[in-house]
Design a protein around this motif. Structure first.
Motif, PDB file in Angstrom:
ATOM      1  N   ASP A  11       0.794  -1.228   0.000  1.00 10.87           N
ATOM      2  CA  ASP A  11       0.000   0.000   0.000  1.00 10.87           C
ATOM      3  C   ASP A  11       0.832   1.286   0.000  1.00 10.87           C
ATOM      4  OD1 ASP A  11      -2.306  -1.533   0.110  1.00 10.87           O
ATOM      5  OD2 ASP A  11      -2.326  -1.540   2.298  1.00 10.87           O
ATOM      6  N   GLY A  12       2.111   1.236  -0.380  1.00  9.95           N
ATOM      7  CA  GLY A  12       2.959   2.408  -0.237  1.00  9.95           C
ATOM      8  C   GLY A  12       3.371   2.578   1.210  1.00  9.95           C
ATOM      9  N   ALA A  13       4.365   3.413   1.459  1.00  9.43           N
ATOM     10  CA  ALA A  13       4.949   3.511   2.801  1.00  9.43           C
ATOM     11  C   ALA A  13       3.917   3.878   3.857  1.00  9.43           C
ATOM     12  CB  ALA A  13       6.101   4.521   2.798  1.00  9.43           C
ATOM     13  N   ASP A  14       3.194   4.987   3.652  1.00  4.64           N
ATOM     14  CA  ASP A  14       2.259   5.430   4.676  1.00  4.64           C
ATOM     15  C   ASP A  14       1.043   4.509   4.767  1.00  4.64           C
ATOM     16  OD1 ASP A  14       3.718   7.630   5.601  1.00  4.64           O
ATOM     17  OD2 ASP A  14       3.023   8.863   3.938  1.00  4.64           O
ATOM     18  N   GLY A  15       0.592   4.002   3.615  1.00  2.83           N
ATOM     19  CA  GLY A  15      -0.531   3.076   3.632  1.00  2.83           C
ATOM     20  C   GLY A  15      -0.171   1.775   4.336  1.00  2.83           C
ATOM     21  N   ALA A  16       1.032   1.256   4.057  1.00  2.48           N
ATOM     22  CA  ALA A  16       1.470   0.027   4.714  1.00  2.48           C
ATOM     23  C   ALA A  16       1.660   0.247   6.205  1.00  2.48           C
ATOM     24  CB  ALA A  16       2.765  -0.471   4.083  1.00  2.48           C
ATOM     25  N   LEU A  17       2.153   1.431   6.580  1.00  3.81           N
ATOM     26  CA  LEU A  17       2.303   1.756   7.999  1.00  3.81           C
ATOM     27  C   LEU A  17       0.948   1.766   8.699  1.00  3.81           C
ATOM     28  CD1 LEU A  17       4.879   4.636   8.621  1.00  3.81           C
ATOM     29  CD2 LEU A  17       4.666   2.476   9.860  1.00  3.81           C
ATOM     30  N   ALA A  18      -0.007   2.438   8.104  1.00  4.29           N
ATOM     31  CA  ALA A  18      -1.335   2.518   8.712  1.00  4.29           C
ATOM     32  C   ALA A  18      -1.969   1.132   8.822  1.00  4.29           C
ATOM     33  CB  ALA A  18      -2.223   3.453   7.898  1.00  4.29           C
ATOM     34  N   THR A  19      -1.847   0.342   7.759  1.00 10.39           N
ATOM     35  CA  THR A  19      -2.417  -1.007   7.768  1.00 10.39           C
ATOM     36  C   THR A  19      -1.751  -1.876   8.828  1.00 10.39           C
ATOM     37  OG1 THR A  19      -2.942  -0.847   5.417  1.00 10.39           O
ATOM     38  CG2 THR A  19      -2.818  -3.054   6.362  1.00 10.39           C
ATOM     39  N   THR A  20      -0.414  -1.783   8.927  1.00 11.12           N
ATOM     40  CA  THR A  20       0.313  -2.591   9.910  1.00 11.12           C
ATOM     41  C   THR A  20       0.006  -2.136  11.326  1.00 11.12           C
ATOM     42  OG1 THR A  20       2.079  -2.980   8.304  1.00 11.12           O
ATOM     43  CG2 THR A  20       2.590  -3.402  10.622  1.00 11.12           C
ATOM     44  N   GLY A  21      -0.127  -0.827  11.511  1.00  9.85           N
ATOM     45  CA  GLY A  21      -0.493  -0.338  12.839  1.00  9.85           C
ATOM     46  C   GLY A  21      -1.830  -0.888  13.288  1.00  9.85           C
ATOM     47  N   LYS A  22      -2.796  -0.902  12.378  1.00  9.60           N
ATOM     48  CA  LYS A  22      -4.113  -1.451  12.698  1.00  9.60           C
ATOM     49  C   LYS A  22      -4.031  -2.948  12.957  1.00  9.60           C
ATOM     50  CE  LYS A  22      -8.824  -1.789  10.838  1.00  9.60           C
ATOM     51  NZ  LYS A  22      -9.715  -1.433   9.694  1.00  9.60           N
ATOM     52  N   ALA A  23      -3.260  -3.673  12.120  1.00  9.84           N
ATOM     53  CA  ALA A  23      -3.118  -5.122  12.298  1.00  9.84           C
ATOM     54  C   ALA A  23      -2.416  -5.449  13.608  1.00  9.84           C
ATOM     55  CB  ALA A  23      -2.342  -5.713  11.121  1.00  9.84           C
ATOM     56  N   LEU A  24      -1.441  -4.625  13.972  1.00  6.84           N
ATOM     57  CA  LEU A  24      -0.703  -4.864  15.212  1.00  6.84           C
ATOM     58  C   LEU A  24      -1.594  -4.654  16.431  1.00  6.84           C
ATOM     59  CD1 LEU A  24       2.023  -5.539  16.476  1.00  6.84           C
ATOM     60  CD2 LEU A  24       2.658  -3.126  16.248  1.00  6.84           C
ATOM     61  N   ARG A  25      -2.415  -3.622  16.404  1.00  6.46           N
ATOM     62  CA  ARG A  25      -3.339  -3.400  17.526  1.00  6.46           C
ATOM     63  C   ARG A  25      -4.333  -4.556  17.646  1.00  6.46           C
ATOM     64  NH1 ARG A  25      -2.704   1.888  15.523  1.00  6.46           N
ATOM     65  NH2 ARG A  25      -4.555   1.728  14.193  1.00  6.46           N
ATOM     66  N   ALA A  26      -4.826  -5.030  16.497  1.00  2.00           N
ATOM     67  CA  ALA A  26      -5.767  -6.150  16.522  1.00  2.00           C
ATOM     68  C   ALA A  26      -5.075  -7.426  17.014  1.00  2.00           C
ATOM     69  CB  ALA A  26      -6.346  -6.367  15.123  1.00  2.00           C
ATOM     70  N   ALA A  27      -3.828  -7.626  16.605  1.00  2.00           N
ATOM     71  CA  ALA A  27      -3.094  -8.827  17.023  1.00  2.00           C
ATOM     72  C   ALA A  27      -2.891  -8.831  18.531  1.00  2.00           C
ATOM     73  CB  ALA A  27      -1.757  -8.896  16.297  1.00  2.00           C
ATOM     74  N   ARG A  28      -2.594  -7.687  19.093  1.00  7.58           N
ATOM     75  CA  ARG A  28      -2.364  -7.635  20.538  1.00  7.58           C
ATOM     76  C   ARG A  28      -3.630  -7.943  21.328  1.00  7.58           C
ATOM     77  NH1 ARG A  28       1.758  -2.566  19.951  1.00  7.58           N
ATOM     78  NH2 ARG A  28       3.690  -3.802  19.912  1.00  7.58           N
ATOM     79  N   GLU A  29      -4.781  -7.690  20.728  1.00 12.88           N
ATOM     80  CA  GLU A  29      -6.035  -8.064  21.392  1.00 12.88           C
ATOM     81  C   GLU A  29      -6.151  -9.579  21.542  1.00 12.88           C
ATOM     82  OE1 GLU A  29      -8.489  -6.138  22.708  1.00 12.88           O
ATOM     83  OE2 GLU A  29      -7.155  -4.428  22.359  1.00 12.88           O
ATOM     84  N   LEU A  30      -5.467 -10.322  20.690  1.00 18.10           N
ATOM     85  CA  LEU A  30      -5.538 -11.779  20.736  1.00 18.10           C
ATOM     86  C   LEU A  30      -4.778 -12.357  21.923  1.00 18.10           C
ATOM     87  CD1 LEU A  30      -5.060 -12.657  16.953  1.00 18.10           C
ATOM     88  CD2 LEU A  30      -7.165 -12.122  18.190  1.00 18.10           C
ATOM     89  N   ALA A  31      -3.990 -11.523  22.605  1.00 19.15           N
ATOM     90  CA  ALA A  31      -3.271 -11.998  23.786  1.00 19.15           C
ATOM     91  C   ALA A  31      -4.231 -12.445  24.884  1.00 19.15           C
ATOM     92  CB  ALA A  31      -2.340 -10.908  24.310  1.00 19.15           C
ATOM     93  N   ALA A  32      -5.476 -11.991  24.822  1.00 17.69           N
ATOM     94  CA  ALA A  32      -6.459 -12.388  25.833  1.00 17.69           C
ATOM     95  C   ALA A  32      -6.944 -13.815  25.632  1.00 17.69           C
ATOM     96  CB  ALA A  32      -7.650 -11.429  25.794  1.00 17.69           C
ATOM     97  N   VAL A  33      -6.642 -14.412  24.487  1.00 15.72           N
ATOM     98  CA  VAL A  33      -7.066 -15.794  24.217  1.00 15.72           C
ATOM     99  C   VAL A  33      -5.955 -16.730  24.671  1.00 15.72           C
ATOM    100  CG1 VAL A  33      -7.869 -17.426  22.483  1.00 15.72           C
ATOM    101  CG2 VAL A  33      -8.334 -14.970  22.212  1.00 15.72           C
ATOM    102  N   PRO A  34      -6.194 -17.590  25.639  1.00 20.55           N
ATOM    103  CA  PRO A  34      -5.137 -18.504  26.096  1.00 20.55           C
ATOM    104  C   PRO A  34      -4.652 -19.404  24.961  1.00 20.55           C
ATOM    105  CG  PRO A  34      -6.993 -18.491  27.634  1.00 20.55           C
ATOM    106  CD  PRO A  34      -7.442 -17.764  26.409  1.00 20.55           C
TER     107      PRO A  34
END
Length: 472
Positions: A353-376
């Protein structure tokens, strides 16, 4: 904090001092909860995997005050329940479990070791002792040690992974340094002549173990050592569990592997090679952080997306799939705990998605991934409709840790603080990224093969280029 592996460690020579710690007769260890990571680690050791130890090391002025250091070690072990657990073998089907010793039930004995002459001799001696003494079964799975020199000495605490994680090494350095300074300052003439140090601090000094904190108020920790500590299972229809399942289903129920060639045939491992190199200096890291913020992302997202782009530029996929270790420390007590307090989450990193687009997408994916830490993790594995597959012994994972936010950071440089991990065998790439006041540094662990050397060196070089470009 400088993050190394044993094959790159260069401890200055001196007199090596170690301590034996043994449970006293008549003291009975109590059952302790076992986390999912600890269980897997112990099952690997049970099947013959080599010791995986992590060492906290730092410097102090002058020769070692042995009594003060022993008192500091005693205090640290008394204060942290995670340092008093012992791995035990159980009858099938459980196989492994944990018990915990009381601080007052431990006997300490100092060993005055040899005087080494070179860094190689010192490393060889310490690595041999760490590998022998930090094996997980039996107690302790840690080695208190020091290298005494006339001008500046090194304090060492090696711990099997059972006892610690990367965050914990910063707590160990910070607390041991403070306790040692206090005991050395308080030492009277009698102590200086070699009388025994005081017994460990009392119950008021004990730091709560997050596993114990998880027990309901007024109830004891789990009485069965096979009980798993950690967050409660989520509902069967929880979308976070479905996300975990979807990630694994798309991979044919297999854990991620590094997508570029490493030159290791299936089913084989090679001696480990470690590379430590800077990815960005302080100014570049600050500029990357600012660029990430402007895209609604974090520095860790910038680090991850530039790694993914580097892999793609060298022939890898447009989407990089990996696992990300994340800490489970949610309160002040847990921030100062010593133990293995991490879980793992899956992450897909898109690069198109280009530098800024990839950054925004990865930031969103990273926040969502960290939510998965609540699943044992045990719930993830137990609810899969097909068996989880392990294509390699190692798992492709990328760890990011901002040491500036951890205990003792401001003093770590003056202490020459080190995190040193065992060097064993490898069949995949594993990456640890550190952010400090000096910038961003990577430690990469891989098989020592010509293909892996060429592949990983090229990835690291391209990764650094892309971070610099992102900084503008």
């Amino acid at each position: 904090m400088r993050v190394l592996s044993a094959d790159l460690w260069e401890p200055a020579p001196g007199q090596v001092i170690t301590w034996d710690v043994t449970p006293r007769a008549g003291f009975v260890a109590t059952p302790s909860a076992l986390t999912y990571n600890q269980r897997n680690h112990l099952l690997g050791a049970h099947d013959g995997e080599p010791s995986v130890w992590i060492t906290a090391a730092f410097d102090v002025d002058g020769p070692v005050d042995r009594d003060a250091l022993e008192a500091a070690f005693r205090d640290l072990v008394a204060a942290h329940p995670g340092l008093r657990v012992e791995a035990v073998r159980r009858p099938a089907p459980r196989t492994v479990g944990l018990v915990r010793h009381a601080a007052t039930g431990l006997a300490w004995r100092r060993q005055e070791g040899p005087v080494t002459r070179t860094a190689d001799d010192t490393r060889e001696l310490l690595v041999a002792e760490l590998s022998r003494r930090c094996a997980p079964f039996g107690y302790p799975a840690f080695l208190p040690a020091a290298i005494s020199r006339p001008d500046r000495s090194t304090v060492v605490l090696g711990m099997d992974h059972l006892h610690t994680d990367a965050w914990s090494t910063t707590v160990v350095v910070d607390e041991l340094a403070a306790r040692y300074a206090e005991h050395a300052a308080e030492a009277g003439p009698a102590r200086r002549r070699g009388s025994a140090p005081a017994e460990p601090a009392g119950a008021a000094a004990i730091v709560a173990d997050p596993a114990d904190l998880a027990a309901p108020s007024g109830k004891a920790a789990p009485s069965d050592p096979a009980d798993v500590a950690g967050p409660p299972f989520v509902a069967a229809d929880d979308p976070r569990l479905a996300t975990w399942h979807g990630f694994l289903r798309d991979r044919g129920w297999a854990l991620p592997t590094f997508p570029l060639p490493l030159g290791v045939p299936d089913g084989e491992r090679a001696p480990q090679r470690t590379v430590v190199r800077p990815l960005a200096d302080a100014a570049t890291a600050d500029a990357v952080a600012a660029r990430a913020r402007s895209a609604g992302a974090s520095t860790s997202a910038a680090v991850l997306v530039t790694l993914a782009c580097a892999v793609a530029d060298l022939g890898g996929p447009a989407t990089l799939e990996t696992l990300l270790p994340v800490h489970t420390r949610e309160d002040a007590a847990a921030r100062r705990a010593v133990g293995w307090h991490t879980t793992t989450v899956p992450l897909r990193i898109e690069t198109g998605d280009g530098a800024d687009g990839a950054l925004a997408t990865t930031g969103k994916a990273l926040r969502a991934a960290r939510e998965l830490a609540a699943v044992p993790l045990e719930q993830v594995v137990e609810t899969l409709p097909a068996p989880l597959r392990f294509p390699r012994v190692d798992i492709f994972q990328v760890s990011y840790l901002d040491y500036r936010r951890l205990p003792g950071h401001t003093a770590s440089a003056g202490r020459a603080a080190h995190h040193v991990s065992a060097a064993t065998r490898a069949d995949d790439l594993q990456v640890w990224v550190s952010r400090t006041d000096d910038g961003i540094v990577v430690r990469a662990r891989m098989p020592r093969t010509p293909t892996a050397v060429a592949t990983v060196d090229a990835v690291l070089a391209r990764w650094s280029e892309l971070l610099t470009a992102l900084a503008g």
